[in-house]
Scaffold this active site. Sequence first.
Site, short mmCIF file in Angstrom:
data_model
loop_
_atom_site.label_atom_id
_atom_site.label_comp_id
_atom_site.label_asym_id
_atom_site.label_seq_id
_atom_site.Cartn_x
_atom_site.Cartn_y
_atom_site.Cartn_z
N ASN A 1 7.17 10.14 10.98
CA ASN A 1 6.92 10.34 9.54
C ASN A 1 5.58 9.75 9.10
OD1 ASN A 1 7.74 11.31 6.98
ND2 ASN A 1 8.28 9.23 6.37
N CYS B 1 0.81 -1.22 0.00
CA CYS B 1 0.00 0.00 0.00
C CYS B 1 0.84 1.27 0.00
CB CYS B 1 -0.94 0.02 1.20
SG CYS B 1 -0.10 0.31 2.78
N GLN C 1 -1.57 -18.34 2.81
CA GLN C 1 -2.25 -18.84 1.60
C GLN C 1 -1.47 -18.29 0.39
OE1 GLN C 1 -6.56 -18.58 1.61
NE2 GLN C 1 -6.67 -19.53 3.61
N GLU D 1 -15.05 -20.56 -3.25
CA GLU D 1 -15.88 -19.36 -3.21
C GLU D 1 -17.04 -19.42 -2.20
OE1 GLU D 1 -16.30 -17.81 -7.61
OE2 GLU D 1 -16.65 -19.95 -7.51
N CYS E 1 1.31 -11.49 2.54
CA CYS E 1 1.33 -10.79 3.83
C CYS E 1 2.26 -11.47 4.82
CB CYS E 1 -0.08 -10.76 4.42
SG CYS E 1 -0.63 -12.38 5.00
#
Length: 1317
Positions: A264, A42, A111, A1256, A115
């Site tokens: 920062n 990100c 998975q 799904e 991350c």
Amino acid sequence: MSHSQMHRGFQIKLFGVAEQPGSLFSLTPFLPVHLTGTKYSCGSGGCGACTVMVSRYDPKTKKIHHYPVTACLVPICSLYGAAVTTVEGVGSIKTRIHPVQERLAKCHGTQCGFCSPGMVMSIYTLLRNHPEPTPEQITEALGGNLCRCTGYRPIVESGKTFCAESAVCQMKGSGKCCMDQEEKSFTSRQEKMCTKLYNEDEFQPFDPSQEPIFPPELIRMAEDPNKRRLTFRGKRTTWITPVNLNDLLELKTNFPEAPIIMGNTAVGPSIKFRDEFHPVFISPLGLQELYFVDSTDDGVTIGAGYSLAQLNDALHFIVSEQPKEKTKTYHALLKHLRTLAGAQIRNMAVCSLASYEIRLCQSSFRDGLGTLRIVLTAGKRQIPLDGRFLEKSPEANLKSEETVLSVYIPHSTRWHFVSGLRIAQRQENAFAMVNAGMSVKFEDGTDTIKELQMFYGSVGPTVVSASKTCQQLTGRYWNDQMLSDACQLVLDEIYIPPDAEGGMVEYRRTLIISLLFKFYLKVRRGLNKMDPHKFPDIPERFVSALEDFPIETPQGIQMFQCVDPYQPPQDPVGHPVMHQSAIKHTTGEAVFVDDIPPISQELFLAVVTSTRAHAKIILIDTSEALALPGVADVITAEDVPGDNNYQGEIFYAQNEVICVGQIVCTVAADTYAHAKEAAKKVRIVYEDLEPRIITIEQALEHNSFLSAEKKIEQGNVEQAFKHVDQIIEGEVHVEGQEHFYMETQTILAIPQEEDKEMVLHLGTQFQTHEYVAAALNIPRNRIACHTKRAGGAFGGKVSKPALLGAVSAVAANKTGRPIRFILERGDDMLITAGRHPLLGKYKIGFMNNGVIKAADIEYYINGGCTPDESELVMEFIVLRCENAYYIPNFRCRGRPCKTNLPSNTAFRGFGFPQGIVVSEAYITAVASQCNLTPEQVKEINMYKRTSRTVHKQIFNPEPLRRCWKECLEKSSFSARKLAAEEFNKKNYWKKRGLAVVPMKFTVGMPTTFYNQAAALVHIYLDGSVLVSHGGCELGQGLHTKMIQVASRELNIPESYIHLSETNTTTVPNATFTAGSMGADINGKAVQNACQILKARLQPVIRKNPKGTWEEWISEAYEESINLSTTGYFKGYQTNMDWKKGEGDAFPYFVYGASCSEVEVDCLTGAHKLLRTDIFMDAAFSINPAVDIGQIEGAFVQGMGFYTIEELKYSPEGVLYSRGPDDYKIPTVTEIPEEFNVTLVRSQNPIAIYSSKGLGEAGMFLGSSVLFAIYDAVAAARRERGLTKTFTLSSPATPELIRMTCVDQFTDMVRVVRRAPY
Ligand SMILES: Cc1cc2nc3c(=O)[nH]c(=O)nc-3n(C[C@H](O)[C@H](O)[C@H](O)COP(=O)(O)OP(=O)(O)OC[C@H]3O[C@@H](n4cnc5c(N)ncnc54)[C@H](O)[C@@H]3O)c2cc1C
Ligand code: FES
Ligand code: FES
């Protein structure tokens, strides 16, 4: 000079850094290219993928302090004198893996693995400070790390293995640990159920004494009495670290405009995303004079250098030392500090700004309380933190040459009450939507207000003080009349204009008084505790309004069928085998596209996107961009040698733009920073065109559709409506969703020397071949697409990488140089769009006993500006829309709308999660009309025996019934529902709700050829086997399952089998890895190939039955037996005749049910997910760990979709939510406190090993949370006398929940409806 160290021998040279814009502002670009473990996702500190550990030696305490930071925000120059440990320094496959890495992998905590290095670093850093952490510390440490795949449960579990006590599976209430018992048996079915997904006996022990030592050189440096001012000079900016306080003041006098950089976390994002520029930075980080805590009799002074995490520790200490009445302010601050940002930011950001920044800048520290005081140097001024300071009054302001030295926080006193209140979209790591700091002092021994202060954040550009209100209330008694007046006064005083930034005006106004009410109650309770005779207590039913939801460490049980004891031990099928790349994920050695080392001559690509939703392009002026250093070329539609518009998808906008975010051109340059700078200089002149269609409603007005209507029907709907007791009609809005895969779209396009060949590396779920061939006008045999793995996909990497692949290939073709194209998170969210928003309209005819006789449903989805998959998504919605219910007279129609939004695309569940919410919504509405529970109406109308769907496909709902029944029974639904009702009777402002949703989901495609697959299997002469197939590894464990299949079929250990990547040169024409079919169809192809090879080997085996695999292979080779073959699966026979509205559209169905219980805070709209039980029909699970991982991950993604994930567009079609700051996916604090998953056994002979595709299905089960929230909100409304049926749209955000829990506070402000898209 080299005084920042990377463990494992890497050092950064800080002088002479070749500066790029913003480069001083992040460690990330300085990490050596071979250290790929620290991921970039990100760039704004919001996801934790880039977490590294910083260690510093404190010469005062002689201690080494370890803390986590986000590498994308930590300025490189600030690391002078610090040791930085990246994931490579923790452990690696080449040397030794660390227990943190091993356990995260073995507990199935990875998975896609993108991350995982960040997760490792967060847990590792915690262990460096606390070798035996508590479960709460684990959860807290992970709060700043996002994972889009796993649903966090296994990650937390891996962390809990380090806790002192066995914290892994202590089941709340039961007092038992699920690990006590390896197998459970359901006597009714004589099935052995297992609960162990991993074996902790395999874990290597954790020995904290074995960690690398802190570099002695850095200790010497820190203790050096002759330190000097440090200056780092770049080409455009200079970084100065003063040596002492006087030096700092001198610098501030010389450079008054230079910002002081501490963490920062405010300045960094401004430079990166808002183009802020500063020629000089002053960083007193580490300056001893700024690091201290002074506790006196009346308060505590904290040095301005203390981080929020250090402040937290200091306050905890003070709270433990001081009497309770003195620490009310500290308690209030501590409450804020627990949920403000994530652990990394709390360790970086300094506390002095906690108040100072409240008024200084909106994007900065917005949470604070009004009782702090700032001490300044330069004349030793003191600024009280009062309303004038917070509201930026010039005389109470900090002057540019001044520096904050410390913050003074006074003790609270006996007749003094302080409260910090905040409400955010997500419990942790989210900016507050409204926050408040309130304090009241009473005349001693009375409830007469002596001094009242109320500050609100996020209601204006600065913190707002309700000073007039406070003045007017001074002298009043603390009673209901005062509250009533206070609410009116504060609403009059604090004005939020209708067009205020951030929207949610009515909600924020409601929160202003709701939070005031909470404070009022808290103070009344406090007064009562002090003198119960004088001050009456608040009603018992109001007490729960005082407490925020606690953050609990999640726990639960996962159950699956044990492997048949007679199965050969070597056969891995059915076992919870660890993901094949799991260890590599956790060590950071798994290679993603951007980890491929730089290629000679490569260029970086930056995009220039349309800022208009619908406009004519009058001019594209690239001259300024082309003149900038490092720029190689600007690529436009003119440069596309082949089709620029392929099947309606446009690579580069030509003549006109049709959405904000459409790619108009790209800039290729030697670095990404140069490309990005140049992209900003491309000037495009537009002329707006009409119409500009943004919403579904606008599309309906303009008759704007992407394809024709799809319809299925059974019975006689019109006739049936005439014979029912009641008819209801309604509308349901389900908003869209961003995929938020952790790895943004990344493509490496490498033009080859000969024959126009092009090689592409990309993380995709569908080979990009076709689009690249069309764009370059070359045959597909010249293009090689390679996919090793994708860092999450969820449908977002089906069609979009093809488009972006074509865009990159055109650039590579034009420049003749390799192109590295990595979308920044904001661009990715803007360009690639996501799940289709949906509008469902229903008309339902039913009997008073709850039997539904007729349904007429209309669906519209917002497809965006090009066809993409929208027609197919609508087909799926229509085909699946009945869900688990039989309605004899049923009609369903749907159309995708064409709008001027970026084109929406495939997303896990492919329309089902949106569409079926409508079915569940009308079932709930029917229940309300019939005075039945939704579960009763579901039971009444659910399919009960072998039947035909509306599209006439035969199915047996027995597993559906079983999942439903077990879900109700094993979750103790009835008992808990009664308990929730009891709770609701006793609590006015908090309500509990429960819901169970059943599911009949489909896998596969309604077209046979989409279900085909191929594989290529080679056996090498040493016996090792290489398997390739057409499916892409997206984190779903596909390759792991394929290795299990090959292992069973060839009867060899998994270690013999390797699966490297998917590419178009080994398996051509592969279909997309989607529709939950990856393992099904590729498994059949791999099985086929292995069986062919096994058959070829049979004569050799027969000759030497006792031989080894290696001997057979050697013999086979000598007998000239071909040891390589392709395998093929023709595809399930499916068909759908849309003219007739019937067909066997799907190969099979997956069933499931889920029960969720939530608690809702009616005053703020926040909710807490207390428990979820999922029962999923897995038939026979090839790998229960992978399947449970898919179910949990999908559920959490679904829960996010239905509750907190909210895309925000302007009416002009501009997407506002472009990063983790604005778009909130669930974190570890959102998942169910208790999360139980059971795989239910059934038969599915059609699929490989009688398994089922589960990628799904879990997504929709997240809607049990939405309907549980509905149940809780309905309870609140009933109690307030609102009996009329209402519809809760999705997502049920805090705003929606709060505004639906109508009460005296919402009545005071006008209710607004969210504009749907
Ligand atoms: C992912 C993320 C999540 C966040 N979540 C939240 C949240 O939930 N709530 C919230 O309130 N904030 C949040 N923030 C904002 C952040 O915590 C605040 O901006 C923080 O207070 C800034 O501290 P810093 O040390 O990083 O400031 P820096 O960026 O280093 O400096 C910020 C400003 O303060 C000035 N300054 C610093 N020290 C001094 C001094 N001693 N004297 C004078 N001026 C000084 C600087 O000149 C500069 O202008 C978040 C930020 C990020 C990146
Ligand atoms: S990439 Fe650094 S926090 Fe997301
Ligand atoms: S495994 Fe966490 S994002 Fe994929």
